[in-house]
Scaffold this active site. Structure first.
Site, PDB file in Angstrom:
ATOM      1  N   HIS A 417       0.814  -1.220   0.000  1.00  0.00           N
ATOM      2  CA  HIS A 417       0.000   0.000   0.000  1.00  0.00           C
ATOM      3  C   HIS A 417       0.848   1.272   0.000  1.00  0.00           C
ATOM      4  CE1 HIS A 417      -3.689   2.107   0.058  1.00  0.00           C
ATOM      5  NE2 HIS A 417      -4.396   1.216   0.729  1.00  0.00           N
ATOM      6  N   ARG A 418       2.147   1.145   0.203  1.00  0.00           N
ATOM      7  CA  ARG A 418       3.020   2.320   0.061  1.00  0.00           C
ATOM      8  C   ARG A 418       3.170   2.703  -1.405  1.00  0.00           C
ATOM      9  NH1 ARG A 418       8.405   0.103   2.714  1.00  0.00           N
ATOM     10  NH2 ARG A 418       7.819  -1.536   1.229  1.00  0.00           N
TER      11      ARG A 418
END
Length: 444
Positions: A417-418
């Site tokens: 999700h980064r």
């Protein structure tokens, strides 16, 4: 008496230590240069070590199952003349043994050694017990098969005397062994081999000294490398998983047609082939799933790759391996099918090289072969996404307002999700699903 001592070499991958899995010789054996003397297991692969000396085996300095450091002495040799003078009777080579060559006809060389027509010998008494004493192995004297094929047959528990050869002069080929080992079907892909009776047969098991109700398994080799990578990934990348249930009937129809096509007569085809093409196609439309988070001294960066090194998670008897197909985006459907076949066979033989497991950009894991519908896979370090393909089974499905039996599967994916947000990962999985629902979309 002049004694030559052979130390554990670095086989070309920055090796620091390795487990000595199995000896292929015993004291008193006569060996030639490039005869295989033992198998070692590194963190990434199973490697056969050829002898750098010609002569007679003097002493085995390391027991099977022991991990040794590079540069440590493992075996000694003496010349045949000196062995005779000392009254040591050399065990003769097996005249029925095939030459120690690879499928291209060259000598078996693993990172060092010289070329030439060196022959491999089999010690019948030792081999009758099977590798590492794991049970009987049927005699295959008289069967024409090269050493890599014989090893593949042992790994797959195939009796070579029962295999119908298709090679020149009655030689058993790799494909002959694989076809004999399992019956291919559209419901079971070959990219993950079937489990044997023993899940981790090469890992030494030491019973505890308590009441015998538990046992300990040393963590080393592939298992050690896998555990380290998974912990690193799970605790550094914030994982998010999404999934979608889809009608894969048309994918199954395409696989059936490809299997019947003369163009694919020598290629094993499974739904994973369509899945691979779908992931490559979808990654082009959502490049961030093929990117990676990179920490630098100047701060974090996101590296977006404009190529796909497609990783295929393979559960082998030695543990989880994730070799990848380099520049998979440039391959045709047939070329990709051949690449998947080669990847599978190499992993099964334990010959996957460290280079083949490095540089991956996105991975597919086929959990459907174990009957699983969906999962939340852990991302490989250095990647931002991994896609899981669930089992394909007939289920009731609404088509044009009517309930009909259809081939249904679930596609799930975990993402960093980064690197990628929810809209991107959802769009990617939706694209993969659309290809499995209608493979004709792949036609430009």
């Amino acid at each position: 008496m002049t004694t030559e001592t052979f130390t554990l070499p670095d086989v070309g991958e920055g090796l620091t230590e390795a487990e000595l899995v199995a000896w292929k010789v015993a004291p008193g054996d006569a060996v030639a240069v490039n005869d295989v003397i033992c198998e070692i297991e590194t963190a990434k692969s199973l490697v056969e070590l050829p002898s750098p000396h010609a002569g007679v085996v003097g002493e085995l300095l390391v027991a099977e199952g022991v991990t040794v450091e590079v540069g440590s002495p493992i075996i000694t040799f003496v010349s045949e003349a000196e062995a005779a003078d000392a009254g040591i009777a050399a065990n003769p080579k097996d005249p029925a043994a095939p030459p120690a060559t690879d499928e291209g006809g060259g000598s078996v060389l693993v990172g060092y050694g010289t070329g030439g027509g060196a022959t491999s010998r089999r010690r019948t008494p030792r081999q009758a017990q099977g590798p590492s004493g794991r049970g009987p192995v049927r005699s295959s004297v008289g069967v024409i098969a090269k050493p890599p094929i014989r090893k593949l047959a042992r790994d797959l528990n195939v009796d070579l005397t029962e295999v119908t050869p298709s090679g020149a002069d009655g030689e058993v080929t790799r494909d002959d062994v694989v076809k004999h080992a399992e019956q291919a079907s559209v419901f079971r892909n070959i990219e993950t081999p079937a489990w044997g009776a023993v899940r981790e047969e090469k890992l030494p098991v030491t019973p505890r000294v308590d009441d015998g109700r538990s046992e300990s398994i040393p963590v080393k080799g592939v298992r050690k490398a896998t555990s380290s990578a998974m912990v690193q990934s799970a605790y550094s990348a914030p994982h998010v998983t999404v999934w979608k249930e889809i009608d894969a009937t048309r994918t199954m129809e395409l696989v059936k047609r490809l299997k019947a096509s003369p163009d694919y007569a020598d290629i094993r085809v499974s739904p994973l082939l369509v899945m691979a093409r779908a992931v490559i196609w979808a990654a082009r439309r959502t490049p961030m799933v093929n990117a990676a988070w990179v920490d630098t001294d100047a701060g974090a960066e996101i590296a977006v790759r404009h190529y796909v090194n497609l990783g295929i998670a393979a559960a082998t008897p030695r543990g989880l391996l994730v070799p990848n197909i380099k520049d998979a985006q440039d391959l045709s459907m047939k070329e990709l099918a051949r690449a998947l076949n080669r990847l599978t066979l190499t992993a099964r033989e334990g010959k996957t090289s460290p280079a083949d497991q490095q540089g991956g950009t996105i991975t597919i894991t086929n959990i459907g072969v174990f009957g699983m519908d969906a999962g939340t896979p852990i991302i490989n370090p250095g990647e931002a996404g991994i896609v899981a393909m669930g089992t394909i089974a007939q289920k009731p499905w609404v088509v044009d307002g009517e309930v009909r039996p259809r081939w249904v599967t679930t596609v799930s994916g975990s993402f960093d999700h980064r690197v990628i947000d929810g809209d991107g990962m959802s769009r990617f999985i939706a694209d993969v699903a659309s290809i499995l629902e209608e493979p004709a979309l792949l036609v430009d």
